[in-house]
Design a protein around this motif. Structure first.
Motif, PDB file in Angstrom:
ATOM      1  N   HIS A 155      -3.265  -1.042   8.436  1.00 49.53           N
ATOM      2  CA  HIS A 155      -2.087  -1.014   9.309  1.00 49.53           C
ATOM      3  C   HIS A 155      -0.911  -0.356   8.573  1.00 49.53           C
ATOM      4  O   HIS A 155      -0.186   0.467   9.144  1.00 49.53           O
ATOM      5  N   MET A 156      -0.748  -0.691   7.295  1.00 47.87           N
ATOM      6  CA  MET A 156       0.318  -0.104   6.499  1.00 47.87           C
ATOM      7  C   MET A 156       0.159   1.412   6.390  1.00 47.87           C
ATOM      8  O   MET A 156       1.120   2.164   6.576  1.00 47.87           O
ATOM      9  N   GLU A 157      -1.058   1.858   6.105  1.00 47.48           N
ATOM     10  CA  GLU A 157      -1.320   3.303   5.969  1.00 47.48           C
ATOM     11  C   GLU A 157      -1.008   4.036   7.272  1.00 47.48           C
ATOM     12  O   GLU A 157      -0.398   5.109   7.254  1.00 47.48           O
ATOM     13  N   ARG A 158      -1.432   3.474   8.387  1.00 49.18           N
ATOM     14  CA  ARG A 158      -1.140   4.101   9.695  1.00 49.18           C
ATOM     15  C   ARG A 158       0.365   4.147   9.943  1.00 49.18           C
ATOM     16  O   ARG A 158       0.892   5.153  10.417  1.00 49.18           O
ATOM     17  N   ALA A 159       1.051   3.070   9.619  1.00 43.70           N
ATOM     18  CA  ALA A 159       2.499   3.014   9.822  1.00 43.70           C
ATOM     19  C   ALA A 159       3.220   4.027   8.942  1.00 43.70           C
ATOM     20  O   ALA A 159       4.166   4.686   9.392  1.00 43.70           O
ATOM     21  N   LEU A 160       2.786   4.170   7.704  1.00 43.26           N
ATOM     22  CA  LEU A 160       3.397   5.163   6.814  1.00 43.26           C
ATOM     23  C   LEU A 160       3.235   6.567   7.379  1.00 43.26           C
ATOM     24  O   LEU A 160       4.191   7.353   7.413  1.00 43.26           O
ATOM     25  N   LYS A 170       4.354 -18.227  -4.047  1.00 46.70           N
ATOM     26  CA  LYS A 170       4.139 -17.498  -5.294  1.00 46.70           C
ATOM     27  C   LYS A 170       3.571 -16.106  -5.059  1.00 46.70           C
ATOM     28  O   LYS A 170       3.228 -15.415  -5.998  1.00 46.70           O
ATOM     29  N   GLY A 171       3.432 -15.710  -3.842  1.00 46.00           N
ATOM     30  CA  GLY A 171       2.945 -14.367  -3.548  1.00 46.00           C
ATOM     31  C   GLY A 171       1.574 -14.383  -2.938  1.00 46.00           C
ATOM     32  O   GLY A 171       0.618 -14.818  -3.562  1.00 46.00           O
ATOM     33  N   GLY A 172       1.506 -13.938  -1.697  1.00 45.94           N
ATOM     34  CA  GLY A 172       0.240 -13.905  -0.996  1.00 45.94           C
ATOM     35  C   GLY A 172      -0.566 -12.665  -1.324  1.00 45.94           C
ATOM     36  O   GLY A 172      -0.077 -11.718  -1.961  1.00 45.94           O
ATOM     37  N   LYS A 173      -1.792 -12.665  -0.865  1.00 50.03           N
ATOM     38  CA  LYS A 173      -2.703 -11.544  -1.132  1.00 50.03           C
ATOM     39  C   LYS A 173      -2.222 -10.259  -0.472  1.00 50.03           C
ATOM     40  O   LYS A 173      -2.329  -9.184  -1.053  1.00 50.03           O
ATOM     41  N   ILE A 174      -1.707 -10.367   0.746  1.00 50.85           N
ATOM     42  CA  ILE A 174      -1.220  -9.165   1.435  1.00 50.85           C
ATOM     43  C   ILE A 174      -0.025  -8.587   0.686  1.00 50.85           C
ATOM     44  O   ILE A 174       0.042  -7.375   0.444  1.00 50.85           O
ATOM     45  N   LYS A 175       0.900  -9.434   0.296  1.00 52.71           N
ATOM     46  CA  LYS A 175       2.075  -8.965  -0.448  1.00 52.71           C
ATOM     47  C   LYS A 175       1.652  -8.215  -1.707  1.00 52.71           C
ATOM     48  O   LYS A 175       2.124  -7.105  -1.974  1.00 52.71           O
ATOM     49  N   LYS A 176       0.781  -8.813  -2.472  1.00 50.93           N
ATOM     50  CA  LYS A 176       0.336  -8.185  -3.724  1.00 50.93           C
ATOM     51  C   LYS A 176      -0.354  -6.855  -3.476  1.00 50.93           C
ATOM     52  O   LYS A 176      -0.092  -5.865  -4.165  1.00 50.93           O
ATOM     53  N   ALA A 177      -1.225  -6.817  -2.480  1.00 56.41           N
ATOM     54  CA  ALA A 177      -1.963  -5.582  -2.186  1.00 56.41           C
ATOM     55  C   ALA A 177      -1.034  -4.481  -1.673  1.00 56.41           C
ATOM     56  O   ALA A 177      -1.155  -3.318  -2.077  1.00 56.41           O
ATOM     57  N   VAL A 178      -0.115  -4.843  -0.798  1.00 57.55           N
ATOM     58  CA  VAL A 178       0.832  -3.865  -0.247  1.00 57.55           C
ATOM     59  C   VAL A 178       1.686  -3.285  -1.356  1.00 57.55           C
ATOM     60  O   VAL A 178       1.856  -2.064  -1.465  1.00 57.55           O
ATOM     61  N   ARG A 179       2.226  -4.145  -2.184  1.00 58.59           N
ATOM     62  CA  ARG A 179       3.105  -3.666  -3.252  1.00 58.59           C
ATOM     63  C   ARG A 179       2.344  -2.821  -4.276  1.00 58.59           C
ATOM     64  O   ARG A 179       2.878  -1.846  -4.794  1.00 58.59           O
ATOM     65  N   GLN A 180       1.112  -3.177  -4.544  1.00 59.06           N
ATOM     66  CA  GLN A 180       0.309  -2.376  -5.467  1.00 59.06           C
ATOM     67  C   GLN A 180       0.067  -0.986  -4.885  1.00 59.06           C
ATOM     68  O   GLN A 180       0.245   0.028  -5.565  1.00 59.06           O
ATOM     69  N   ARG A 181      -0.326  -0.924  -3.621  1.00 55.31           N
ATOM     70  CA  ARG A 181      -0.608   0.373  -2.982  1.00 55.31           C
ATOM     71  C   ARG A 181       0.658   1.216  -2.895  1.00 55.31           C
ATOM     72  O   ARG A 181       0.628   2.418  -3.147  1.00 55.31           O
ATOM     73  N   LEU A 182       1.775   0.603  -2.537  1.00 54.00           N
ATOM     74  CA  LEU A 182       3.031   1.350  -2.463  1.00 54.00           C
ATOM     75  C   LEU A 182       3.455   1.842  -3.849  1.00 54.00           C
ATOM     76  O   LEU A 182       3.976   2.949  -3.987  1.00 54.00           O
TER      77      LEU A 182
END
Length: 114
Positions: free
Chosen positions: A21-26, A48-60
């Motif tokens: 979803h993030m990639e499509r939105a970008l 303490k940080g969810g899995k989506i947050k960590k993955a999104v921030r890593q990819r960005l």
């Protein structure tokens, strides 16, 4: 002009779905001429940080390192005292009116396009 916002946690997706979803939105936002995109990814139920947050921030972060993005600003850094935020505000004054300014919101991340 306003900040486009995309909620990546809506519907409680798995990490893979949220990243897709993030990639499509970008891609969609960049093509439309959007200058700043805000992702809502949440911060995890433990705070303490969810899995989506960590993955999104890593990819960005990877996209930033590859030169695809101008800046990535974490919600907790979205204040008048942060250098990246100051640079973004100088270019896109409308950011000052965003409701998350200064709120130190761990559940969001801003993307500034080139």
């Amino acid at each position: 002009m306003a900040v486009d916002t995309v909620n990546l946690e809506e519907g409680r997706p798995f990490v893979k779905e949220a990243l897709e979803h993030m990639e499509r939105a970008l891609e969609r936002s960049k093509k439309s001429g959007c200058k700043v995109l805000k992702f809502i990814h949440g911060y995890g139920s433990s705070g303490k940080g969810g899995k989506i947050k960590k993955a999104v921030r890593q990819r960005l972060g990877e996209k930033l390192a590859d030169g695809e993005l101008q800046a990535v600003i974490y919600g907790e850094n979205f204040t008048l005292f942060d250098a990246d935020t100051q640079r973004a505000l100088a270019k896109y004054y409308f950011l000052a009116g965003d409701s998350d300014m200064g709120r130190m919101n761990l559940g969001i991340t801003f993307v500034v396009f080139k």
